[in-house]
Structure formats: structure tokens, C-alpha cells
Enzyme design. Structure first.
Site, PDB file in Angstrom:
ATOM      1  N   SER A  67       0.824  -1.211   0.000  1.00 15.29           N
ATOM      2  CA  SER A  67       0.000   0.000   0.000  1.00 15.29           C
ATOM      3  C   SER A  67       0.856   1.259   0.000  1.00 15.29           C
ATOM      4  CB  SER A  67      -0.905   0.017   1.229  1.00 15.29           C
ATOM      5  OG  SER A  67      -1.699  -1.143   1.254  1.00 15.29           O
TER       6      SER A  67
HETATM    7  N1  SAH Z   1      -0.779  -4.420   3.861  1.00 13.36           N
HETATM    8  C1  SAH Z   1      -0.215  -5.026   2.690  1.00 13.36           C
HETATM    9  C2  SAH Z   1      -1.122  -4.784   1.518  1.00 13.36           C
HETATM   10  C3  SAH Z   1      -1.251  -6.000   0.688  1.00 13.36           C
HETATM   11  S1  SAH Z   1      -2.481  -5.918  -0.573  1.00 13.36           S
HETATM   12  C4  SAH Z   1       1.194  -4.471   2.459  1.00 13.36           C
HETATM   13  O1  SAH Z   1       1.520  -3.437   3.046  1.00 13.36           O
HETATM   14  O2  SAH Z   1       1.960  -5.072   1.706  1.00 13.36           O
HETATM   15  C5  SAH Z   1      -3.782  -6.852   0.161  1.00 13.36           C
HETATM   16  C6  SAH Z   1      -3.481  -8.283   0.501  1.00 13.36           C
HETATM   17  O3  SAH Z   1      -4.690  -8.869   0.970  1.00 13.36           O
HETATM   18  C7  SAH Z   1      -3.020  -9.142  -0.673  1.00 13.36           C
HETATM   19  O4  SAH Z   1      -1.788  -9.705  -0.377  1.00 13.36           O
HETATM   20  C8  SAH Z   1      -4.113 -10.201  -0.793  1.00 13.36           C
HETATM   21  O5  SAH Z   1      -3.636 -11.461  -1.189  1.00 13.36           O
HETATM   22  C9  SAH Z   1      -4.689 -10.230   0.604  1.00 13.36           C
HETATM   23  N2  SAH Z   1      -6.052 -10.754   0.714  1.00 13.36           N
HETATM   24  C10 SAH Z   1      -7.075 -10.606  -0.158  1.00 13.36           C
HETATM   25  N3  SAH Z   1      -8.178 -11.225   0.295  1.00 13.36           N
HETATM   26  C11 SAH Z   1      -7.841 -11.790   1.500  1.00 13.36           C
HETATM   27  C12 SAH Z   1      -8.547 -12.564   2.456  1.00 13.36           C
HETATM   28  N4  SAH Z   1      -9.820 -12.909   2.287  1.00 13.36           N
HETATM   29  N5  SAH Z   1      -7.887 -12.955   3.571  1.00 13.36           N
HETATM   30  C13 SAH Z   1      -6.573 -12.630   3.772  1.00 13.36           C
HETATM   31  N6  SAH Z   1      -5.856 -11.910   2.881  1.00 13.36           N
HETATM   32  C14 SAH Z   1      -6.483 -11.480   1.774  1.00 13.36           C
END
Ligand code: SAH
Length: 230
Positions: A67
């Protein structure tokens, strides 16, 4: 200006530009100090490290993104943490937001639905010494009941609606910070507070753009699709 200083300036400027939406001119000092301490380049694949100190999102593999630093700072601020808190995070991704939370609270539990990302994040967080975090591969829509109730829950993927298990797993008076809206379209960052009668009070903060919160069935369907493609 050095990278980290440039990123911090970028966050401060965007906070200022959005002050009417977020209701403050500056974010919590503890949050800004935590952001300063976490080496963002360690959370990016080698090919994208040059983007590490831009105030923008970047690819982390598996079609997901780390993010934008301003959004990480804002969500950490909205979560309103205390050093004694136990926090649940949904969407570990690179583990960057997890590392920031690790500096702010006592214990972080984090769920990531893509196995490869959860394995990488676990290894990375361990290597960097963030030892008050536990990452697990799983669907965060159901929360993580074993460690509930939580002092706060943060979701870093866009949900179509607020998953009820996350409300159930919040302490009374605690907050859920979550982007809610349409996949790859408009979403609203929401702060949801659980009241003593079990009801919730929700506030919309501002428009955001996150990758979707998917369900376990979506991931299985995608894996099956990929097997057929081969
Ligand atoms: N906070 C993270 C942002 C990652 S993007 C960072 O700073 O890198 C969002 C993430 O949520 C992705 O890796 C995706 O695979 C995950 N995601 C999507 N749906 C999900 C779910 N139902 N349960 C857990 N993770 C999920």
C-alpha cells in the site's frame, strides 16, 4: 533529499491536503515514528526497490501491491493503538503494514490468503526481527477467533461489505479500519466502532483504491483455472 525523508515529506503533504476529510493536520507522533523506523525497501521485490521511498503503491508479486505509505500511516493512525494492544490484520501482503503495527502494539496476528505471500512475509518479518507478529495463511473474512477479542482490526484489501465475524471478534469500544466498496473501483475507507450493545457506529473517511478482499473459493477457482491453462 534522502529517500526516507522524501517519503515522510510526501506523507505529511498528503495528510495536509486531505485534512478536511481526515479531520486533522498531522498524524499521531507514534505512527510517524514507526514509519520512520521500518525499512520499506526490504518489503519490495528487487526489481521494484527503486520505488520503495515514493509515496505510492508498488507491485509485490502474485498480482498484489504494497500500500501507499500515506494510506498505511493514515490507517495506523485511525486504528488508534496503544502499546498494550493485540491487533488483527487481514491482508499481510508484503508484511510492511504488519511491521509498522509491530512497532505500535504488543502483538499482531496477520492473515494472508495467498500462501506464497504469507510464507515470504513470515520469513521477511522474522529476518528483520519483528518477533511480536504471527502470520498465517488463510481467509481473513472469518477473522482469527482463537486470539479474539481484539483491541483493533485492520483490513488492507477492499471488502464488498463488512464481514460480521470481524465485528464479533472486536472488543467493545475497539475499532475496525476497512476499505469497503467495489472491486477495482470506488471504495470508502471506513472506521467502524463497536458499541456496548454490540451495535456499530461507522464513519466514512475518504475514497481509496485497494486490491479486493477475495474469498477462499475465489483462490481455489483461480488455482484450478491455472491448472487447466497449463
Ligand atoms: N498491507 C499489505 C497490503 C497488501 S495488498 C502491504 O503493506 O503489503 C492486500 C493483501 O490482501 C493481498 O496480499 C491479498 O492477497 C490479501 N487478501 C485478499 N483477500 C484476503 C482474504 N480474504 N484474507 C486474507 N488476505 C487477503
Amino acid at each position: 533529499m534522502k529517500g526516507l525523508q522524501r517519503m515522510m515529506k510526501g506523507i505529511e503533504m498528503e495528510v495536509n491536503l486531505t485534512r478536511h476529510l481526515i479531520g486533522k493536520d498531522v498524524l499521531d507522533d507514534r505512527v510517524m515514528a514507526a514509519i520512520k523506523q521500518v525499512p520499506r525497501h526490504e518489503f519490495l521485490p528487487a526489481d521494484f526497490r527503486f520505488l520503495a521511498y515514493d509515496n505510492g503503491p508498488a507491485p509485490i508479486g502474485s498480482g498484489q501491491t504494497i500500500s501507499q505509505p500515506y494510506i498505511v500511516a493514515l490507517m495506523s493512525d485511525l486504528l488508534d493503538t496503544k502499546p498494550t494492544d493485540t491487533i488483527l490484520e487481514i491482508g499481510t501482503g508484503s508484511g510492511y503494514q504488519t511491521a509498522i503495527l509491530s512497532k505500535l502494539v504488543k502483538q499482531v496476528y496477520s492473515l494472508e490468503i495467498i500462501e506464497e505471500l504469507s510464507t515470504q512475509a513470515t520469513r521477511r518479518l522474522k529476518k528483520l526481527g519483528y518477533d511480536n507478529v504471527t502470520v498465517r495463511n488463510g481467509d481473513g473474512s472469518f477473522g482469527w477467533p482463537e486470539h479474539a477479542p481484539y483491541d483493533g482490526i485492520i483490513v488492507t484489501a477492499a471488502a464488498a461489505y463488512i464481514p460480521q465475524p470481524l465485528i464479533d471478534q472486536l472488543k467493545v469500544g475497539a475499532r475496525l479500519v476497512i476499505p469497503v466498496g467495489l472491486p477495482y473501483s470506488y471504495q470508502e475507507l471506513m472506521v467502524v466502532e463497536k458499541k456496548a450493545d454490540g451495535k456499530v457506529e461507522a464513519r466514512n473517511i475518504l475514497g481509496v483504491s485497494f486490491v479486493p478482499l477475495v474469498s477462499g473459493c475465489d483462490v481455489e477457482a483461480k488455482n484450478l483455472g491455472e491448472q487447466h491453462d497449463q
